[in-house]
Scaffold this motif. Structure first.
Motif, PDB file in Angstrom:
ATOM      1  N   PRO A 148       0.781  -1.249   0.000  1.00  0.00           N
ATOM      2  CA  PRO A 148       0.000   0.000   0.000  1.00  0.00           C
ATOM      3  C   PRO A 148       0.807   1.292   0.000  1.00  0.00           C
ATOM      4  O   PRO A 148       0.230   2.362   0.182  1.00  0.00           O
ATOM      5  CB  PRO A 148      -0.789  -0.125   1.303  1.00  0.00           C
ATOM      6  N   ASN A 149       2.148   1.237  -0.205  1.00  0.00           N
ATOM      7  CA  ASN A 149       2.929   2.487  -0.182  1.00  0.00           C
ATOM      8  C   ASN A 149       2.916   3.145  -1.556  1.00  0.00           C
ATOM      9  O   ASN A 149       3.945   3.382  -2.181  1.00  0.00           O
ATOM     10  CB  ASN A 149       4.367   2.261   0.323  1.00  0.00           C
ATOM     11  N   THR A 150       1.681   3.413  -2.009  1.00  0.00           N
ATOM     12  CA  THR A 150       1.454   4.075  -3.298  1.00  0.00           C
ATOM     13  C   THR A 150       1.205   5.552  -3.019  1.00  0.00           C
ATOM     14  O   THR A 150       1.343   6.011  -1.891  1.00  0.00           O
ATOM     15  CB  THR A 150       0.247   3.410  -3.974  1.00  0.00           C
ATOM     16  N   ILE A 160      11.453   3.794   7.949  1.00  0.00           N
ATOM     17  CA  ILE A 160      11.114   4.629   6.791  1.00  0.00           C
ATOM     18  C   ILE A 160      11.634   3.951   5.523  1.00  0.00           C
ATOM     19  O   ILE A 160      12.710   3.350   5.519  1.00  0.00           O
ATOM     20  CB  ILE A 160      11.685   6.054   6.964  1.00  0.00           C
ATOM     21  N   THR A 161      10.839   4.030   4.477  1.00  0.00           N
ATOM     22  CA  THR A 161      11.239   3.403   3.226  1.00  0.00           C
ATOM     23  C   THR A 161      10.549   4.164   2.101  1.00  0.00           C
ATOM     24  O   THR A 161      10.028   5.258   2.333  1.00  0.00           O
ATOM     25  CB  THR A 161      10.902   1.889   3.251  1.00  0.00           C
ATOM     26  N   PHE A 162      10.537   3.592   0.880  1.00  0.00           N
ATOM     27  CA  PHE A 162       9.946   4.305  -0.243  1.00  0.00           C
ATOM     28  C   PHE A 162       8.499   4.693   0.084  1.00  0.00           C
ATOM     29  O   PHE A 162       7.709   3.859   0.524  1.00  0.00           O
ATOM     30  CB  PHE A 162       9.985   3.436  -1.503  1.00  0.00           C
ATOM     31  N   GLY A 163       8.157   5.973  -0.131  1.00  0.00           N
ATOM     32  CA  GLY A 163       6.830   6.459   0.213  1.00  0.00           C
ATOM     33  C   GLY A 163       6.833   7.298   1.482  1.00  0.00           C
ATOM     34  O   GLY A 163       5.887   8.033   1.756  1.00  0.00           O
ATOM     35  N   PHE A 190       7.463  -8.918   7.388  1.00  0.00           N
ATOM     36  CA  PHE A 190       7.806  -8.900   5.977  1.00  0.00           C
ATOM     37  C   PHE A 190       9.338  -8.876   5.829  1.00  0.00           C
ATOM     38  O   PHE A 190      10.055  -8.422   6.722  1.00  0.00           O
ATOM     39  CB  PHE A 190       7.214  -7.658   5.289  1.00  0.00           C
ATOM     40  N   HIS A 191       9.813  -9.352   4.737  1.00  0.00           N
ATOM     41  CA  HIS A 191      11.232  -9.297   4.329  1.00  0.00           C
ATOM     42  C   HIS A 191      12.249  -9.387   5.458  1.00  0.00           C
ATOM     43  O   HIS A 191      13.147  -8.555   5.575  1.00  0.00           O
ATOM     44  CB  HIS A 191      11.515  -8.070   3.458  1.00  0.00           C
ATOM     45  N   LEU A 192      12.134 -10.413   6.300  1.00  0.00           N
ATOM     46  CA  LEU A 192      13.117 -10.600   7.377  1.00  0.00           C
ATOM     47  C   LEU A 192      14.478 -10.939   6.756  1.00  0.00           C
ATOM     48  O   LEU A 192      14.572 -11.821   5.912  1.00  0.00           O
ATOM     49  CB  LEU A 192      12.646 -11.723   8.308  1.00  0.00           C
ATOM     50  N   ARG A 230      20.953  -1.612  -3.434  1.00  0.00           N
ATOM     51  CA  ARG A 230      20.364  -1.019  -2.228  1.00  0.00           C
ATOM     52  C   ARG A 230      18.949  -1.567  -2.058  1.00  0.00           C
ATOM     53  O   ARG A 230      18.137  -1.538  -2.993  1.00  0.00           O
ATOM     54  CB  ARG A 230      20.303   0.517  -2.311  1.00  0.00           C
ATOM     55  N   VAL A 231      18.657  -2.026  -0.863  1.00  0.00           N
ATOM     56  CA  VAL A 231      17.322  -2.512  -0.515  1.00  0.00           C
ATOM     57  C   VAL A 231      17.193  -2.358   0.994  1.00  0.00           C
ATOM     58  O   VAL A 231      18.197  -2.433   1.714  1.00  0.00           O
ATOM     59  CB  VAL A 231      17.146  -3.986  -0.976  1.00  0.00           C
ATOM     60  N   GLN A 232      15.953  -2.062   1.451  1.00  0.00           N
ATOM     61  CA  GLN A 232      15.790  -2.026   2.900  1.00  0.00           C
ATOM     62  C   GLN A 232      14.733  -3.008   3.336  1.00  0.00           C
ATOM     63  O   GLN A 232      13.677  -3.001   2.751  1.00  0.00           O
ATOM     64  CB  GLN A 232      15.477  -0.619   3.428  1.00  0.00           C
ATOM     65  N   PRO A 233      15.049  -3.842   4.346  1.00  0.00           N
ATOM     66  CA  PRO A 233      16.350  -3.953   5.011  1.00  0.00           C
ATOM     67  C   PRO A 233      17.453  -4.372   4.038  1.00  0.00           C
ATOM     68  O   PRO A 233      17.164  -4.946   2.995  1.00  0.00           O
ATOM     69  CB  PRO A 233      16.125  -5.030   6.084  1.00  0.00           C
ATOM     70  N   THR A 282       8.813 -11.804  -2.820  1.00  0.00           N
ATOM     71  CA  THR A 282       9.840 -11.062  -3.546  1.00  0.00           C
ATOM     72  C   THR A 282      10.249  -9.747  -2.913  1.00  0.00           C
ATOM     73  O   THR A 282      11.396  -9.360  -3.002  1.00  0.00           O
ATOM     74  CB  THR A 282       9.351 -10.656  -4.956  1.00  0.00           C
ATOM     75  N   ASP A 283       9.269  -8.978  -2.358  1.00  0.00           N
ATOM     76  CA  ASP A 283       9.471  -7.541  -2.169  1.00  0.00           C
ATOM     77  C   ASP A 283       9.830  -6.923  -3.529  1.00  0.00           C
ATOM     78  O   ASP A 283      10.773  -6.125  -3.649  1.00  0.00           O
ATOM     79  CB  ASP A 283      10.541  -7.237  -1.127  1.00  0.00           C
ATOM     80  N   HIS A 284       9.074  -7.331  -4.553  1.00  0.00           N
ATOM     81  CA  HIS A 284       9.251  -6.789  -5.911  1.00  0.00           C
ATOM     82  C   HIS A 284       9.076  -5.268  -5.823  1.00  0.00           C
ATOM     83  O   HIS A 284       7.982  -4.772  -5.562  1.00  0.00           O
ATOM     84  CB  HIS A 284       8.190  -7.411  -6.811  1.00  0.00           C
ATOM     85  N   ALA A 285      10.158  -4.519  -6.036  1.00  0.00           N
ATOM     86  CA  ALA A 285      10.154  -3.071  -5.789  1.00  0.00           C
ATOM     87  C   ALA A 285      10.794  -2.341  -6.971  1.00  0.00           C
ATOM     88  O   ALA A 285      11.960  -1.964  -6.926  1.00  0.00           O
ATOM     89  CB  ALA A 285      10.894  -2.767  -4.495  1.00  0.00           C
ATOM     90  N   PRO A 286      10.031  -2.158  -8.049  1.00  0.00           N
ATOM     91  CA  PRO A 286      10.598  -1.577  -9.265  1.00  0.00           C
ATOM     92  C   PRO A 286      10.957  -0.099  -9.125  1.00  0.00           C
ATOM     93  O   PRO A 286      10.182   0.684  -8.578  1.00  0.00           O
ATOM     94  CB  PRO A 286       9.475  -1.743 -10.307  1.00  0.00           C
ATOM     95  N   GLY A 335      15.470   2.275  -2.395  1.00  0.00           N
ATOM     96  CA  GLY A 335      15.775   0.873  -2.107  1.00  0.00           C
ATOM     97  C   GLY A 335      14.861  -0.053  -2.881  1.00  0.00           C
ATOM     98  O   GLY A 335      13.735   0.301  -3.219  1.00  0.00           O
ATOM     99  N   GLY A 336      15.372  -1.236  -3.157  1.00  0.00           N
ATOM    100  CA  GLY A 336      14.535  -2.267  -3.766  1.00  0.00           C
ATOM    101  C   GLY A 336      14.819  -2.476  -5.226  1.00  0.00           C
ATOM    102  O   GLY A 336      15.436  -1.628  -5.891  1.00  0.00           O
ATOM    103  N   PHE A 337      14.383  -3.624  -5.720  1.00  0.00           N
ATOM    104  CA  PHE A 337      14.551  -4.000  -7.122  1.00  0.00           C
ATOM    105  C   PHE A 337      13.505  -5.045  -7.470  1.00  0.00           C
ATOM    106  O   PHE A 337      12.849  -5.590  -6.573  1.00  0.00           O
ATOM    107  CB  PHE A 337      15.981  -4.515  -7.396  1.00  0.00           C
TER     108      PHE A 337
HETATM  109  O1  DOR Z   1      13.868  -1.624  -0.508  1.00  0.00           O
HETATM  110  C1  DOR Z   1      12.666  -1.465  -0.335  1.00  0.00           C
HETATM  111  N1  DOR Z   1      11.879  -0.973  -1.313  1.00  0.00           N
HETATM  112  N2  DOR Z   1      12.155  -1.755   0.847  1.00  0.00           N
HETATM  113  C2  DOR Z   1      10.896  -1.445   1.153  1.00  0.00           C
HETATM  114  O2  DOR Z   1      10.500  -1.687   2.268  1.00  0.00           O
HETATM  115  C3  DOR Z   1      10.023  -0.750   0.182  1.00  0.00           C
HETATM  116  C4  DOR Z   1      10.469  -0.967  -1.190  1.00  0.00           C
HETATM  117  C5  DOR Z   1       9.837  -0.006  -2.193  1.00  0.00           C
HETATM  118  O3  DOR Z   1       8.625   0.214  -2.118  1.00  0.00           O
HETATM  119  O4  DOR Z   1      10.552   0.510  -3.038  1.00  0.00           O
END
Ligand code: DOR
Ligand code: ZN
Length: 461
Positions: A99-101, A157-160, A242-244, A287-290, A316-320, A340-342
């Protein structure tokens, strides 16, 4: 009950693997998009059409409970059609959106617009999580009954840039969610540790990608897991991590579970595949979080999380994000200016099959982690995640022996930056079937946008 009805279709010439085990040389009969029976071909009802799976493996459809579909608000990164085309090609039969839209999905009206978009555009089945913030505690009961998969709180804190609720608000939210039949998932990172370390590194002019890892140490994850489990113990709210990413956090989770807390957890293929060395080699793309972890943390994530069973799911944490945003051709890009994310939808099944080939996970364990448990955790079981008669005929068909190397330009997502580019796999997706229909045939995505339906129907009163 299939009775003596003629099946619409029989998928034959395959070995079937479920969480319970393996059946060699069997088939599956499908009537009206549901499984009629699984068994030796001479025990199946006759069918109008037989589809040979050419000796490949058929497993219950893979469910990805962690997909950033980016719509509304960031359609240039991804949309429902591209995300679910990528899912279909990756062997995923149900995606659960994050939901981080922009705007965030925190109320029923916005959830309804997500359903409208997904109904029109999705090529595979879908569901969505909704966010809990300081602003929407009073909406929890209405959201819980509106067909969501689960709730999510972003502690780190992350994307959004979604701010976490205070501990008091979180405790109240967990009390309210405990009254529903839904689960609360977390982005479990202590944000005060992150903010302090990131501020310090920025001030010192440290912009190398590895400093992002240092700003989010395992301690930040362990503290968040422990806080969440403490609150879950007090409120009886079922929780999910999520994503441990670290062995240390998996150990903390295991200890709380042993004390009886209803806490489930997932990891992602990248935390099992890579160590943080890939951040040194490939920079901001990774880069990805965590963040990706040290070899010791990865080893303990395997031993405690997978071998000892502290983890329930793979996702996945699919994060384009675009190449430019990820700094693909820009080694000078500051990690602090890189999101972060891919992407991951087309690499997760091959990554898990590669682990199976290496003997690090058995095929039934893989099915449990990637299909059965996510279905159970998010209220889709047994309709999804089983091959029981009468349930949705969702199958992922794989060749566990095919060797191939990823060239990211073949990915179907709008964004293709991933540290998996150039990695070699043993195992490939051959076909994806949703409610009896082939949505990916090994070459092409064959489903039309709008084929997908909601996997978590709203409560009926
Ligand atoms: O690396 C990340 N990217 N971690 C997240 O928790 C969110 C995600 C994103 O939405 O890009
Ligand atoms: Zn995520």
């Amino acid at each position: 009950m299939s009775g003596d009805r003629i099946a619409d279709r029989r998928y034959v010439d395959c070995d079937v693997v479920t969480a319970e085990g393996r059946m060699d040389d069997v088939g599956v009969a499908v009537i009206d998009g549901k499984i009629a029976s699984v068994g030796r071909v001479d025990s199946l009802p006759d069918a109008r059409r037989n589809v040979s799976l050419e000796g490949n493996l058929l497993v219950p459809g893979i469910i990805d409970d962690h997909v950033h579909t980016r719509t509304p608000g960031h359609e240039y990164k991804e949309d429902w059609e591209t995300a679910t085309r990528s899912a279909a090609a990756g062997g995923i039969t149900t995606v659960v959106a994050m939901p981080n839209t922009d705007p965030i999905i925190d109320r029923v009206s916005r959830l309804d617009s997500v359903y409208e978009t997904a109904d029109a555009d999705a090529c595979v089945d879908y569901a969505t999580h909704v966010v809990v913030t300081s602003e929407n505690l009073d909406r929890i009961p209405a959201l819980a009954g509106a067909g969501i998969a689960g709730f999510k709180v972003f502690l780190g804190i992350t994307f959004g840039d979604i701010t976490a609720p205070t501990d008091g608000e979180l405790h109240a939210a967990m009390g309210a969610i405990a009254e529903s039949d839904r689960r609360l998932g977390f982005h479990e990172e202590n944000d005060e540790i992150r903010a302090y370390l990131e501020g310090k590194f920025r001030e010192e002019g440290k912009t190398d990608a590895i400093y992002h890892n240092r700003s989010r140490p395992p301690l930040a994850e362990v503290e968040a897991v422990s806080r969440v489990c403490l609150f879950a113990d007090d409120t009886d709210c079922p929780v999910h991590m999520f994503h441990l990413s670290s062995g240390s956090a998996a150990e903390a989770l295991r200890d709380w579970r042993q004390r009886g807390v209803d806490a489930t957890a997932e990891t992602c293929p990248h935390y099992l595949w890579f160590t943080e060395d890939v951040v040194r080699d490939r920079g901001t793309v990774a880069r990805v979080q965590p963040p990706l972890r040290t070899a010791d943390e990865v080893e303990r994530l395997w031993s405690v999380g997978i071998d000892d069973g502290a983890l329930d799911c793979i996702a996945t944490d699919h994060a384009p994000h675009t190449d430019e945003e990820k700094g693909v051709d820009n080694p000078e890009k500051s990690v602090w200016e890189t999101p972060g994310g891919f992407v991951g939808l087309e690499t997760q099944v091959p990554a898990m099959l590669t682990f199976a080939d290496e003997g690090r996970v058995t095929l039934p364990e893989w099915v449990r982690l990637h299909s059965t448990r996510p279905a159970q955790i998010w209220g889709m079981y047994p309709r999804k995640g089983s091959l029981l008669p009468g349930t949705d005929a969702d199958f992922t068909v794989v060749d566990p022996d095919r060797e191939w190397t990823l060239d990211r330009t073949s990915l179907r997502s709008k964004s293709t930056a991933t540290p998996f580019d150039g990695e070699s796999f043993v195992g490939a997706v051959e076909r994806t079937v949703v409610r009896g229909e082939v949505v990916y045939d090994g070459d092409d995505v064959t489903a039309s946008p709008g084929y997908g339906t909601l996997a978590t129907p709203a409560d009926k009163d």
